[in-house]
Design a protein around this motif. Structure first.
Motif, short mmCIF file in Angstrom:
data_model
loop_
_atom_site.label_atom_id
_atom_site.label_comp_id
_atom_site.label_asym_id
_atom_site.label_seq_id
_atom_site.Cartn_x
_atom_site.Cartn_y
_atom_site.Cartn_z
N ARG A 6 0.84 -1.20 0.00
CA ARG A 6 0.00 0.00 0.00
C ARG A 6 0.87 1.25 0.00
NH1 ARG A 6 -3.58 -2.47 4.77
NH2 ARG A 6 -4.64 -0.47 4.89
N HIS A 7 0.24 2.41 -0.12
CA HIS A 7 1.01 3.66 -0.30
C HIS A 7 1.95 3.95 0.87
CE1 HIS A 7 -1.07 6.59 2.39
NE2 HIS A 7 -1.89 5.58 2.44
N ASP A 8 1.63 3.39 2.06
CA ASP A 8 2.52 3.62 3.20
C ASP A 8 3.44 2.42 3.47
OD1 ASP A 8 0.55 1.92 4.04
OD2 ASP A 8 -0.04 3.07 5.81
N GLY A 9 3.48 1.48 2.52
CA GLY A 9 4.41 0.35 2.66
C GLY A 9 3.83 -0.88 3.34
N ARG A 10 2.57 -0.80 3.79
CA ARG A 10 1.98 -1.96 4.47
C ARG A 10 1.48 -2.97 3.44
NH1 ARG A 10 -2.85 -0.27 7.85
NH2 ARG A 10 -2.93 1.59 6.54
N ARG A 11 1.39 -4.25 3.89
CA ARG A 11 0.72 -5.25 3.06
C ARG A 11 -0.78 -5.12 3.29
NH1 ARG A 11 3.49 -10.37 5.29
NH2 ARG A 11 3.26 -9.07 7.12
N ILE A 12 -1.59 -5.82 2.50
CA ILE A 12 -3.04 -5.58 2.57
C ILE A 12 -3.64 -6.00 3.92
CG2 ILE A 12 -3.53 -5.60 0.09
CD1 ILE A 12 -4.53 -8.47 0.46
N GLU A 13 -3.00 -6.97 4.63
CA GLU A 13 -3.60 -7.41 5.89
C GLU A 13 -2.86 -6.87 7.11
OE1 GLU A 13 -1.77 -9.10 3.90
OE2 GLU A 13 -0.57 -10.63 4.90
N CYS A 34 -11.92 -2.39 14.69
CA CYS A 34 -10.95 -2.24 13.59
C CYS A 34 -11.76 -2.14 12.29
CB CYS A 34 -10.01 -3.44 13.55
SG CYS A 34 -8.66 -3.21 12.40
N ALA A 35 -11.18 -1.45 11.31
CA ALA A 35 -11.90 -1.32 10.04
C ALA A 35 -11.19 -2.11 8.94
CB ALA A 35 -11.97 0.16 9.65
N PHE A 90 -17.18 -8.63 0.65
CA PHE A 90 -17.70 -8.34 1.98
C PHE A 90 -17.24 -9.37 2.99
CE2 PHE A 90 -20.84 -9.49 5.16
CZ PHE A 90 -20.74 -8.37 5.95
N LYS A 91 -17.34 -10.66 2.60
CA LYS A 91 -16.92 -11.73 3.52
C LYS A 91 -15.44 -11.58 3.89
CE LYS A 91 -20.28 -15.27 2.39
NZ LYS A 91 -20.55 -16.36 1.48
N LYS A 92 -14.65 -11.27 2.87
CA LYS A 92 -13.22 -11.13 3.10
C LYS A 92 -12.94 -9.92 4.01
CE LYS A 92 -8.87 -11.18 0.58
NZ LYS A 92 -8.19 -10.94 -0.67
N ALA A 93 -13.62 -8.81 3.72
CA ALA A 93 -13.42 -7.58 4.52
C ALA A 93 -13.82 -7.82 5.97
CB ALA A 93 -14.22 -6.43 3.91
N PHE A 94 -14.95 -8.49 6.14
CA PHE A 94 -15.44 -8.75 7.50
C PHE A 94 -14.46 -9.65 8.25
CE2 PHE A 94 -18.44 -10.74 10.57
CZ PHE A 94 -18.79 -9.57 11.23
N GLY A 95 -13.93 -10.64 7.54
CA GLY A 95 -12.93 -11.53 8.15
C GLY A 95 -11.67 -10.76 8.53
N PHE A 96 -11.23 -9.88 7.65
CA PHE A 96 -10.06 -9.05 7.94
C PHE A 96 -10.31 -8.20 9.19
CE2 PHE A 96 -7.38 -8.36 3.81
CZ PHE A 96 -7.09 -9.71 3.79
N ALA A 97 -11.49 -7.57 9.21
CA ALA A 97 -11.80 -6.69 10.34
C ALA A 97 -11.83 -7.47 11.65
CB ALA A 97 -13.14 -5.99 10.11
N LEU A 98 -12.41 -8.68 11.63
CA LEU A 98 -12.46 -9.50 12.85
C LEU A 98 -11.04 -9.85 13.31
CD1 LEU A 98 -15.38 -12.04 12.34
CD2 LEU A 98 -15.38 -9.92 13.64
N GLY A 99 -10.19 -10.19 12.35
CA GLY A 99 -8.79 -10.49 12.69
C GLY A 99 -8.11 -9.28 13.31
#
Lengths: 228, 244
Positions: free
Chosen positions: B11-18, B156-157, B206-215
């Protein structure tokens, strides 16, 4: 209690599972007991409880409290007892059964700003705490220095069968009135009062440490092994 | 302009997507409040203060069977790049409401009848995701105040940026991205207390985003727990003597 298991917990942590009796600060959901406070969880024969390390004072019937008169009406004084509820001291319990609002003036007994030692005689979810001053040592406290500590740490300040309070009183030659609401009144010579307050603050800061008695004795320069 | 997600998937600040942003939580930073916490969530800097339970004024607002929970989310005039008017905006009023509703299920308000619990969130510096950061800080501050709680609330978002689902959006990603999903949970009860969706996601996304947020929420819970443990117990062992 050698077979009591203790550990630190925060709200939501599972304290115990199975068939126990909930004593204090735990929430039972199915077979699990969750802590509702930050504190020390104890699981023993008697049941499950969490000794909290912070929190407000919630009055209980028979508690000794130290409060400050903040207002009065024709029938009662309103007392700030360091809780989320203001307490009431009915005039009848001070003047007696023949109290007459027309003849008796409440300020002749207690004025706004007076510090009182009183006992909680009634309290439940539906009403504000009711105080009484019948009993030895209760009533207006004419002099002394007041110190506030976290109400949850009062048992630690009192100590096992009053050992901590006795240690401080004997070493400083002061008299301590400890309210369950976390207000302490110290009476004595100025040097003793200063030392007592230091000791009280130490108990509050180090309430969860194991060698508290020793730390207080070191502060007050009590010879090691001296029995209070 | 830098791409929101480059060819390497960064990402623009060097982070990975997760990845989450760097997070720091401190407990008990204000002397005058009953409970308080400070959180740094990436570039977000937020102070949470809890007062109460206390008498309700005006008295007619008191509820006979439970406490009134009042939340105020406020952005300081210096928290944004251009001065923000300190008067409460529509957005701040809405966030105050959602924060209150996210915290309320965790607080045992029935234990404190006829009282009020005030939660103040002051955003000193904002960088996207401040409602989630605020909820995390407020939840820790409530525990610090010694208010009975069923569980902590961790938030978390997640969202969609540059066509990909990512965790923990910052301000740039929030503005340029396609969707934002703030989630708050009670981790020990597996219950959701806040769920919002701003944007459009397919069911899979949506499922993936919700899973990410829960993590993300679960990682936040560990940080909240560490912060509370550090304040109250340091690294010591439980005492063994009887205290009464």
């Amino acid at each position: 209690m050698p077979d009591v298991k203790r550990r630190y917990v925060i709200p939501g942590e599972v304290v115990a599972e199975g068939n126990h009796r909930p004593i204090a600060n735990v929430l039972r959901v199915g077979e699990k007991f969750y802590s509702t406070r930050v504190g020390m969880a104890e699981v023993g024969h008697e049941g499950v409880r969490v000794i909290p390390l912070s929190g407000p004072y919630i009055p209980r019937v028979d508690d000794l409290v130290v409060g400050k008169v903040v207002d009065y009406s024709a029938f009662a004084w309103e007392v700030d007892i360091n809780s989320c509820f203001f307490a009431f001291l009915p005039a009848q319990s001070v003047f007696g059964r023949d109290f007459s609002p027309a003849e008796d003036t409440l300020t002749s007994k207690f004025a706004i700003g007076d510090i009182l030692a009183a006992r909680v005689i009634a309290f439940d979810r539906t009403r504000d705490p009711l105080l009484g001053i019948a009993g030895p040592g209760l009533g207006r406290i004419p002099r002394g220095e007041t110190v506030k500590i976290t109400p949850t740490k009062v048992p630690r300040l009192i100590g096992k069968r009053g050992s901590m309070i006795r240690t401080i009183e004997m070493a400083t030659n002061c008299r301590l009135t400890i309210g369950q609401n976390g207000v302490v009144v110290v009476n004595g010579a100025p040097e003793g009062v200063v030392m007592s307050i230091k000791a009280i603050k130490l108990v509050e800061e180090e309430a969860h440490s194991a060698d508290l008695t020793q730390k207080v004795q070191t502060l007050l320069m009590v010879p090691a092994g001296a029995q209070a | 302009m830098t791409a929101l997600i480059n060819e390497q998937g960064l990402r623009h600040d060097g982070r990975r997507i997760e990845d989450l942003r760097p997070i720091k939580i401190e407990v008990g930073i204000l002397k005058n409040a009953n409970g308080s916490a400070y959180i740094e969530f990436g570039k977000n800097k937020i102070i949470a203060a809890v007062y109460g339970p206390k008498e309700v004024h005006p008295k007619h607002m008191a509820l006979p069977d439970r406490a009134v929970l009042r939340c105020r989310y406020h952005m300081s005039p210096f928290s944004t790049d251009t001065r923000k008017n300190p008067a409460p905006s529509r957005r701040e009023i809405e966030i105050s409401k959602v924060v209150r509703e996210a915290l309320e299920p965790a607080i045992m308000i029935n234990d404190y009848p006829r009282t009020a619990i005030d939660v103040f969130l002051e955003v000193l510096q904002s960088d996207g995701g401040s409602r989630c950061a605020g909820i995390n800080a407020a939840s820790v501050a409530l525990a610090d105040a010694g208010i009975n709680m069923r569980d902590l609330v961790s938030a978390c978002a997640a969202g969609k940026v540059g066509g990909q689902v990512v965790l923990d959006l910052d301000d740039t990603e929030d503005k340029e991205g396609q969707a934002d999903v703030p989630v708050a949970i009670m981790p020990n009860f597996d219950q959701v207390t806040l769920f919002q969706l701003d944007g459009i996601l397919t069911q899979e996304e949506f499922k993936k985003a919700f899973g990410f947020a829960l993590g993300g929420c679960r990682k936040l819970y560990q940080l909240q727990k560490e912060a509370l443990m550090k304040k109250y117990f340091g690294h010591g062992e439980p005492i063994v003597e009887e205290n009464e």
